[in-house]
Structures are given as structure tokens and as C-alpha cells.
Design a protein around this motif. Structure first.
Motif, PDB file in Angstrom:
ATOM      1  N   GLY A   1      31.709  51.960  35.212  1.00 30.12           N
ATOM      2  CA  GLY A   1      32.143  51.011  36.233  1.00 30.12           C
ATOM      3  C   GLY A   1      33.023  49.921  35.642  1.00 30.12           C
ATOM      4  N   PHE A   2      32.635  49.465  34.469  1.00 30.50           N
ATOM      5  CA  PHE A   2      33.387  48.422  33.777  1.00 30.50           C
ATOM      6  C   PHE A   2      34.812  48.885  33.509  1.00 30.50           C
ATOM      7  CE2 PHE A   2      34.678  46.502  29.729  1.00 30.50           C
ATOM      8  CZ  PHE A   2      34.516  45.160  30.014  1.00 30.50           C
ATOM      9  N   ILE A   3      34.925  50.130  33.013  1.00 30.57           N
ATOM     10  CA  ILE A   3      36.253  50.644  32.656  1.00 30.57           C
ATOM     11  C   ILE A   3      37.119  50.792  33.902  1.00 30.57           C
ATOM     12  CG2 ILE A   3      37.453  52.678  31.770  1.00 30.57           C
ATOM     13  CD1 ILE A   3      35.181  52.905  29.715  1.00 30.57           C
ATOM     14  N   VAL A   4      36.508  51.331  34.985  1.00 28.30           N
ATOM     15  CA  VAL A   4      37.275  51.491  36.227  1.00 28.30           C
ATOM     16  C   VAL A   4      37.761  50.141  36.724  1.00 28.30           C
ATOM     17  CG1 VAL A   4      37.090  52.111  38.658  1.00 28.30           C
ATOM     18  CG2 VAL A   4      36.172  53.640  36.908  1.00 28.30           C
ATOM     19  N   GLU A   5      36.851  49.171  36.693  1.00 26.63           N
ATOM     20  CA  GLU A   5      37.200  47.826  37.156  1.00 26.63           C
ATOM     21  C   GLU A   5      38.379  47.265  36.362  1.00 26.63           C
ATOM     22  OE1 GLU A   5      33.804  45.101  37.147  1.00 26.63           O
ATOM     23  OE2 GLU A   5      35.179  43.579  36.389  1.00 26.63           O
ATOM     24  N   LYS A   6      38.304  47.435  35.042  1.00 26.49           N
ATOM     25  CA  LYS A   6      39.363  46.887  34.199  1.00 26.49           C
ATOM     26  C   LYS A   6      40.681  47.618  34.438  1.00 26.49           C
ATOM     27  CE  LYS A   6      37.129  43.635  32.221  1.00 26.49           C
ATOM     28  NZ  LYS A   6      37.267  42.308  32.802  1.00 26.49           N
ATOM     29  N   ILE A   7      40.591  48.940  34.625  1.00 25.89           N
ATOM     30  CA  ILE A   7      41.831  49.702  34.838  1.00 25.89           C
ATOM     31  C   ILE A   7      42.510  49.249  36.122  1.00 25.89           C
ATOM     32  CG2 ILE A   7      42.717  51.988  35.444  1.00 25.89           C
ATOM     33  CD1 ILE A   7      40.844  53.131  33.331  1.00 25.89           C
ATOM     34  N   ILE A   8      41.694  49.046  37.173  1.00 26.65           N
ATOM     35  CA  ILE A   8      42.283  48.567  38.433  1.00 26.65           C
ATOM     36  C   ILE A   8      42.911  47.199  38.226  1.00 26.65           C
ATOM     37  CG2 ILE A   8      41.722  47.790  40.765  1.00 26.65           C
ATOM     38  CD1 ILE A   8      39.600  50.012  40.813  1.00 26.65           C
ATOM     39  N   LEU A   9      42.179  46.331  37.537  1.00 22.76           N
ATOM     40  CA  LEU A   9      42.689  44.975  37.310  1.00 22.76           C
ATOM     41  C   LEU A   9      43.997  45.021  36.525  1.00 22.76           C
ATOM     42  CD1 LEU A   9      42.050  42.033  37.777  1.00 22.76           C
ATOM     43  CD2 LEU A   9      40.868  41.995  35.592  1.00 22.76           C
ATOM     44  N   ILE A  10      44.022  45.881  35.489  1.00 22.70           N
ATOM     45  CA  ILE A  10      45.231  45.978  34.665  1.00 22.70           C
ATOM     46  C   ILE A  10      46.405  46.478  35.499  1.00 22.70           C
ATOM     47  CG2 ILE A  10      46.286  47.244  32.757  1.00 22.70           C
ATOM     48  CD1 ILE A  10      43.540  47.142  31.388  1.00 22.70           C
ATOM     49  N   SER A  11      46.134  47.489  36.343  1.00 24.32           N
ATOM     50  CA  SER A  11      47.224  48.037  37.162  1.00 24.32           C
ATOM     51  C   SER A  11      47.763  46.971  38.105  1.00 24.32           C
ATOM     52  CB  SER A  11      46.744  49.233  37.974  1.00 24.32           C
ATOM     53  OG  SER A  11      45.897  50.026  37.210  1.00 24.32           O
TER      54      SER A  11
ATOM     55  N   PHE B   1      33.995  44.098  47.773  1.00 18.33           N
ATOM     56  CA  PHE B   1      32.929  44.990  48.245  1.00 18.33           C
ATOM     57  C   PHE B   1      31.588  44.570  47.666  1.00 18.33           C
ATOM     58  CE2 PHE B   1      36.706  47.846  47.973  1.00 18.33           C
ATOM     59  CZ  PHE B   1      36.989  47.795  49.335  1.00 18.33           C
ATOM     60  N   GLY B   2      31.348  43.255  47.628  1.00 13.38           N
ATOM     61  CA  GLY B   2      30.051  42.774  47.194  1.00 13.38           C
ATOM     62  C   GLY B   2      29.853  42.684  45.696  1.00 13.38           C
ATOM     63  N   THR B   3      30.778  43.255  44.901  1.00 11.26           N
ATOM     64  CA  THR B   3      30.602  43.148  43.457  1.00 11.26           C
ATOM     65  C   THR B   3      31.552  42.097  42.899  1.00 11.26           C
ATOM     66  OG1 THR B   3      32.121  44.988  43.280  1.00 11.26           O
ATOM     67  CG2 THR B   3      29.793  45.485  42.977  1.00 11.26           C
ATOM     68  N   PRO B   4      31.033  41.213  42.048  1.00 12.37           N
ATOM     69  CA  PRO B   4      31.912  40.202  41.462  1.00 12.37           C
ATOM     70  C   PRO B   4      32.813  40.815  40.386  1.00 12.37           C
ATOM     71  CG  PRO B   4      29.687  39.972  40.608  1.00 12.37           C
ATOM     72  CD  PRO B   4      29.640  41.083  41.604  1.00 12.37           C
ATOM     73  N   VAL B   5      34.088  40.432  40.437  1.00 12.36           N
ATOM     74  CA  VAL B   5      35.053  40.947  39.463  1.00 12.36           C
ATOM     75  C   VAL B   5      35.659  39.767  38.739  1.00 12.36           C
ATOM     76  CG1 VAL B   5      37.201  42.218  39.162  1.00 12.36           C
ATOM     77  CG2 VAL B   5      35.593  42.909  40.940  1.00 12.36           C
ATOM     78  N   ASP B   6      35.557  39.784  37.399  1.00 12.36           N
ATOM     79  CA  ASP B   6      36.197  38.724  36.615  1.00 12.36           C
ATOM     80  C   ASP B   6      37.698  38.887  36.682  1.00 12.36           C
ATOM     81  OD1 ASP B   6      34.034  37.372  35.829  1.00 12.36           O
ATOM     82  OD2 ASP B   6      33.763  38.447  33.932  1.00 12.36           O
TER      83      ASP B   6
END
Lengths: 166, 344, 192
Positions: B10-20, B111-116
Motif C-alpha cells: 500500500g505504501f509503495i502504491v501510495e508513493k507511486i501515485i503521489l510521484i506521478s 477515501f478515508g486514508t491519510p496520505v502524507d
């Protein structure tokens, strides 16, 4: 995962280091050396020493190698301008390099024990710990190094002065 | 070892989206900076600027991109082939990487999850930026050297010696801030400057030095000797054409965007603004405030460019070595005394 | 030396004081100046004319692409006397005269006419001396711009490009120009 990354970085660093030695053009040599520095910085990150990694890049890749590249580009060294060394020089070079290798291997051999012991603290590479160590245990060498740099700076300014009156 | 164990899917997916997303925003801002530059330049000179492509010319970056891509890609006969191709890519790559450590906001709730809102919270964030900005020299140097053209080489040498010289003063001015805040992490730095408690009020001299240096680092006027048309026909990218040239120009605008973001984060409170909680609007208030500051600084960059004439090269070196570095050291001493006296 | 205007400023090599030496004040002053320009253009006060949509009016004395006029009945006024060619300082005008045949009275006003009439637009300096020389009020310079071309040959304008159309809507109005020339001629006569 960590091992795979370590091995990749290690292989790349060895290959680029060899390429640096064997490259024909000096500029290519410098560029390969920069790649080597990057892989070594990667190793530092793996050891959780981010500060060291970044300082390594700033100082070596960012400053020193730029100056190297600078000089090489201005000199425009190539095969034609490089003088052919005689056999005696080559032998002398081989002996000098060989003794350096022996010294390095000897030093490494002695240091393996220390490296193993330090591994226990993963936070050792962080800024705070590094600063504390530098300003307590190693304060004398640190200050001496500072004086050395100051001397080098003064020397550089002196050389750079146009009308030097001695 | 320890850092890699933290990674989860999940962490990696989150970061990849953020990076994109970050990458897309960076490119978009850079593209529209080119348009903004031309438009503002025109306004400063009593002209109108590009106004043919779309209403007010807002499709101009698209037209420029198409033009860049469809132009003939020319390579000098005697150029060092691979390095010549590598240089613009390296320059662009380094420019894009810098945005990783900038905290764009506090946290976003998706979607309810906090994203840095930060790609990587390095504990040495500010050093990471200094390191990458020192690597930016390589793209320029390799490009200038491999073109096998004396003007390119001169441009490259000018650019790199300028960047190295100003990096010193920049680093020293940043060190004063680091001494005051007691952290190297940009995230903590931004978090400390709540409300109107910005670093610039405590470090006005440091800010001035930092800003002048970031102008020089980005090779912007009045420090754009590297591509001085009158003497060097364009400097290190003289021989470049098509999208390779586009990469060089584009990366310069990315650099401008990033250094505006760094200036805003280090000296101007990052995502903080008095009366505007960065957690409002589901966390979107922070990025909005930060981007407002960033756009203001981009405007100032352009404003300076179209006001002040270029320095002469010796003046540039005098300013860098004989004025800014001593000033930065003085500022550092002053800060040290202040920290000692007031106890932070 | 006493200067005639108060716009010039004497250059003095005086030593700069601290505030002048750090340049920041001067830079801020300069930025204030450019900002004023910026704001002025932002609120729509630019001097730019958006050309294809907006065209600036020509000056009444503008001299461009020549026209060979026809009279009210549609006959060419030019009689190929050659005075324009003689008057031309750039030697841009050449012509070949021909005699009018029976049944061509609706085409040419006088008994002699120009079978070929060419102006080399690369030589022409648009001085307007041909208009003044013309006794038949046949040639006038108009406010049309001579278009660009790729080859030199394209700039030699023959009668197809110079003579105006017969139809009323194709006639080219030169009344302003005509009045201007007439006034010039009267002025010259009264001076004599």
C-alpha cells in the motif's frame, strides 16, 4: 531485498570503477568515477547513513569531480597529446600502485573487526550522532583537519593573488 | 536494512501515485512557466505577448511543444554521440528529482486514508536539495563539452563555475536556518513555521543571500551568463536542437519551480499562512497556500529577469566570492550568537 | 556648454555611498518602474496593434502600389507620353506605345496608348514624381502595400497589376491623393 540491492550496487560500482581505469578518454573516466560514487552513496543509504550519502554526493560528485571535469575539459587531453611513457616509468608506476594495494588490503584486514562491532547501532550515520561523535571523541582530528583546510585555503588565495610581493 | 522493512504494498502504491501526480504538476507548471515568462516579459515591456493560440494564447505551451518535437534533430558530426544524447536527459532527471523532499502540505484524506503530501521525508531533506542542485552542473558540462563547439564549452564552463561558486553561499545561508530551526528535515522546518512565524523574519539576510544564489543556480537573469547570446550564441546548448534543446529549457523552468518551492518552504512558512489552517478542505488548503507562494516567487524570478541587465562575468564572481560568502558567514555567526543567547 | 534641454545629465565620477554600492535600492527602484508598466498593460493599456484584426489607418500622404486610372467611361487615361518615365529618378518605369485602332475608343481615351507599361517595384522608391509629371492624371500612388515575392521577376508589375478595373466596384479611389497633387501643383505655379 536488501541483499539484492546491495549486490546490484556493488556489481555496478566494481564495473564502473574498472571502466574508469580502462576508459581511453579522461572525461569518460571521470564520468565513470561519478557513477561509482553514486553507487557508494547508495550503499551508505542501505546502511541508514543518509547524511553520509548526501555529503558524499555533495562533496565528491558535486564539487571535486566537477573541478576534475573542468580541468580535463579545458586541457582537452586525447591520445595524440599524451606522451608515451618509457618502460621504467611503467615499472615504477606498477610498483607504487602495488604497494598502495598491499597497504589498502592490510588496512581493510585490520578494520573488519571494527566494522562488525559498529553495525549494532543502526542510527550511527544520522546527523545528530555523527555530530556528537565528531565533537566529542574525535574533536582533535576534526579540528586539525579544519586547520589543514584553512591552510589550503590561505595557500589558494596566495597563489590566486596577482601581484605577490614576498 | 531497516528502511526497506518499512515498505509495504500500500505504501509503495501510495508513493507511486503521489510521484506521478507531482511529476505531472511539475511538468504542467514548467510548461506554463514558459508561457508565463513570455507573457510577463511582454507586459513588463508594454507589449501583449503570445495571444494567438487559444484565448489569451493559453495553448501556447502546446504549440511550442509540438514545434519542439517536430523540428529537425541535429547532431554535430564530431560530437561525442552518447554523452551528447545523455546530457539533456541527465539535466532533466536531476531537475525532476528535487521535488521529492518538499512537503506540499500536511496530510490529505483520500477515501478515508491519510496520505502524507511528501514523497520522502528524509531527515536530511535540505542537504538532499543542495546535493541535487550541485549535480545539475553535470548535464550542462557534459552537454557543453560533448557538442565539440568552443562556445558551448565556454558556456558550460561559465555555468558550472558560477553554480559551484554560488552553491557555497547558498549552503552557508541554509546552515544559518538549520542552526536556528535545529533540523535538516524540510517537513519539520515547515511544521515549525506555524501561522506567521516564518523563518524570513529571523533570517532576512539569509533569505536575501539564498534568493540571490538561487537565481544564480537556476542560471536566470541577471546571472544568465551561461547562455549569453551576445557573446556565446546561446551557451552550452548552442548545438542542441529539437526536443533536446527543449529538455534543457524545460529543465531550467523546473529548476525555477523547485527553487521557488524551496524558498517558500524554508523561509516563507511552506504551507502555513495565518488564518488558513493547512488541514482545511480535507488537507487541500496546505498545497493551495504553498502553490500561491510558489507562483509568487516564480513571478518575482521573472520580474527580476525583465528588469535587471546581465552582470559581467567578473562582477558575478566578485559578488559571489567577495560579498555573498563573507556575508553568509557573518550571518552564520550572528545566528550562532542569537541561538546561544536566546537558547533557540 | 549650455545644454538646450534639461533632459541630459552630467556624468560625474563620484564615489558611491553605501546604499548605492549595494545596488539593492537601485534594483528595487527599477523593479518598481517595471511593475508600473506591468500593471498598466494588465489593465489593457498596451500600444500593441493586433495586426490582421486591427489595421492602423494610412497617412493621407502614404505612397504605395501605383494605379493606372481609367476615365468615367472606362477608357485608360494613359497616353504613353513617357513623362513619368523621364521624371522617375530610379528609372523604374518602362513602356511601349501603340496607336489606337478603330473601334478601340472605349478602351483608350487618347489616340496613342501604352501597349506595355511596367514598373519595377524593386527599383521604385515611391517618391510620387510620376504622379506630378503625368499630364493626363493617369498614374497615382495608392495606399496599397506592394506584396512580397520569392523571385525578382515577380516585382516587375505590368498593366495587369497596375490598371484598375472597369467595373465601378473595382475602381480605386484616389480623390484624396488627387487633391493633394493638385494643391502641390498650384503651389508650384503660384511660386513661379
Amino acid at each position: 531485498m536488501t541483499l539484492a540491492i546491495f549486490l546490484t550496487l556493488a556489481v555496478i560500482s566494481v564495473i564502473t570503477a574498472l571502466l574508469m581505469v580502462f576508459a581511453k578518454s579522461p572525461v569518460h573516466s571521470v564520468l565513470y568515477l561519478i557513477l561509482t560514487f553514486f553507487t557508494i552513496a547508495g550503499q551508505y543509504v542501505l546502511l541508514n547513513a543518509q547524511f553520509l550519502a548526501v555529503v558524499h554526493i555533495i562533496v565528491y560528485a558535486g564539487a571535486i569531480m566537477v573541478l576534475f571535469l573542468f580541468v580535463l575539459m579545458l586541457l582537452n587531453l586525447n591520445k595524440d597529446t599524451e606522451p608515451q611513457k618509457s618502460a621504467g616509468w611503467k615499472l615504477a608506476g606498477a610498483i607504487a600502485a602495488g604497494s598502495l594495494l598491499v597497504t589498502m588490503v592490510g588496512a581493510m584486514h585490520g578494520s573488519i573487526q571494527i566494522a562488525g562491532a559498529e553495525q549494532s547501532n543502526p542510527q550511527v550515520g544520522l546527523v545528530e550522532n555523527l555530530g556528537k561523535v565528531l565533537f566529542t571523541d574525535f574533536v582533535v582530528p576534526f579540528e586539525i583537519a579544519g586547520i589543514l583546510f584553512l591552510a589550503a585555503m590561505v595557500g589558494a588565495v596566495l597563489v590566486g593573488k596577482k601581484d605577490l610581493k614576498v | 536494512m531497516s528502511i526497506l522493512l518499512l515498505f509495504s504494498a500500500g505504501f509503495i502504491v501510495e508513493k507511486i501515485i503521489l510521484i506521478s501526480v507531482l511529476f505531472a504538476i511539475t511538468l504542467g507548471v514548467a510548461a506554463y512557466s514558459t508561457y508565463g515568462e513570455r507573457k510577463f516579459a511582454a507586459f513588463f515591456q508594454d507589449r501583449l505577448g503570445p495571444d494567438r493560440a487559444g484565448p489569451w494564447g493559453i495553448l501556447q505551451p502546446l504549440a511550442d511543444g509540438v514545434k519542439m518535437f517536430t523540428k529537425e534533430d541535429f547532431r554535430p558530426n564530431e560530437a561525442e554521440r552518447w554523452l551528447y544524447i545523455l546530457a539533456p536527459g541527465a539535466f532533466m532527471f536531476v531537475a525532476c528529482m528535487t521535488s521529492a523532499v518538499i512537503p506540499w502540505g500536511t496530510q490529505l484524506t483520500v477515501f478515508g486514508t491519510p496520505v502524507d503530501l511528501q514523497v520522502a521525508d528524509l531527515n536530511i531533506g535540505i542537504l538532499y536539495i543542495l546535493g541535487l542542485s550541485s549535480l545539475g552542473v553535470y548535464g550542462i558540462m557534459i552537454g557543453g563539452w560533448s557538442s565539440n563547439n568552443k562556445f558551448s564549452l565556454y558556456g558550460a564552463i561559465r555555468a558550472s563555475s558560477q553554480m559551484i561558486s554560488y552553491e557555497l553561499a547558498m549552503g552557508l545561508s541554509v546552515i544559518a536556518v538549520v542552526m536556528m530551526t535545529g533540523t535538516l528535515s524540510l517537513r519539520e522546518m515547515a511544521a515549525q513555521q506555524t501561522g506567521f512565524n516564518w523563518n524570513v523574519w529571523y533570517q532576512p539576510l539569509g533569505f536575501l543571500i539564498f534568493f540571490i544564489c538561487s537565481l544564480a543556480e537556476c542560471n536566470r537573469a541577471p546571472f544568465d551568463m551561461a547562455e549569453c547570446e551576445t557573446e556565446l550564441i546561446g551557451g552550452y546548448h548552442t548545438e542542441y536542437s529539437s526536443m533536446k534543446l527543449g529538455f534543457f529549457l524545460f529543465a531550467e523552468y523546473i529548476n525555477m519551480f523547485i527553487s521557488s518551492a524551496v524558498t517558500a518552504t524554508v523561509f516563507f512558512g511552506g504551507y502555513n499562512f495565518p488564518g488558513l489552517d493547512p488541514n482545511w478542505l480535507g488537507g487541500f488548503m496546505g498545497p493551495i497556500v504553498l502553490f500561491a507562494k510558489v507562483f509568487f516567487f516564480i513571478f518575482v524570478f521573472m520580474w527580476i529577469r525583465w528588469t535587471i541587465p546581465r552582470f559581467r562575468y567578473d562582477q558575478l564572481m566578485h559578488l559571489g566570492w567577495k560579498s555573498l560568502i563573507p556575508l553568509a558567514i557573518f550571518n552564520m555567526l550572528l545566528t550562532g550568537a542569537g541561538v546561544l543567547y536566546f537558547g533557540k | 556648454m549650455q545644454s538646450l534641454t534639461n533632459r541630459s545629465r552630467n556624468v560625474v565620477n563620484k564615489k558611491m555611498n553605501f546604499w548605492e554600492r549595494i545596488y539593492l535600492v537601485a534594483i528595487l527602484k527599477g523593479m518598481w518602474t517595471t511593475l508600473k508598466h506591468f500593471v498598466r498593460v494588465m489593465f489593457g493599456k498596451s500600444h500593441t496593434v493586433r495586426y490582421p484584426e486591427v489595421k492602423r489607418p494610412f497617412a493621407p500622404v502614404w505612397r504605395g502600389w501605383h494605379v493606372l486610372k481609367r476615365d468615367e467611361k472606362g477608357a485608360e487615361r494613359c497616353t504613353a507620353c513617357g513623362l513619368c518615365a523621364v521624371a522617375c529618378p530610379a528609372e523604374a518605369i518602362t513602356m511601349t506605345a501603340a496607336e489606337r485602332e478603330k473601334g478601340e475608343e472605349h478602351l483608350y481615351r487618347e489616340e496613342k496608348y501604352a501597349a506595355v507599361y511596367e514598373i519595377n517595384m524593386l527599383r521604385c522608391i515611391f517618391c510620387g514624381l510620376c504622379e506630378e509629371a503625368c499630364p493626363k492624371e493617369a498614374i497615382f500612388l495608392t495606399d496599397r502595400i506592394v506584396p512580397s515575392d520569392y523571385a525578382r521577376q515577380g516585382f516587375v508589375f505590368g498593366k495587369d497589376l497596375l490598371v484598375e478595373g472597369v467595373e465601378p466596384e473595382k475602381r480605386i479611389d484616389v480623390s484624396v491623393r488627387q487633391k493633394h497633387i493638385q494643391e502641390k501643383k498650384w503651389a508650384a505655379e503660384t511660386a513661379h
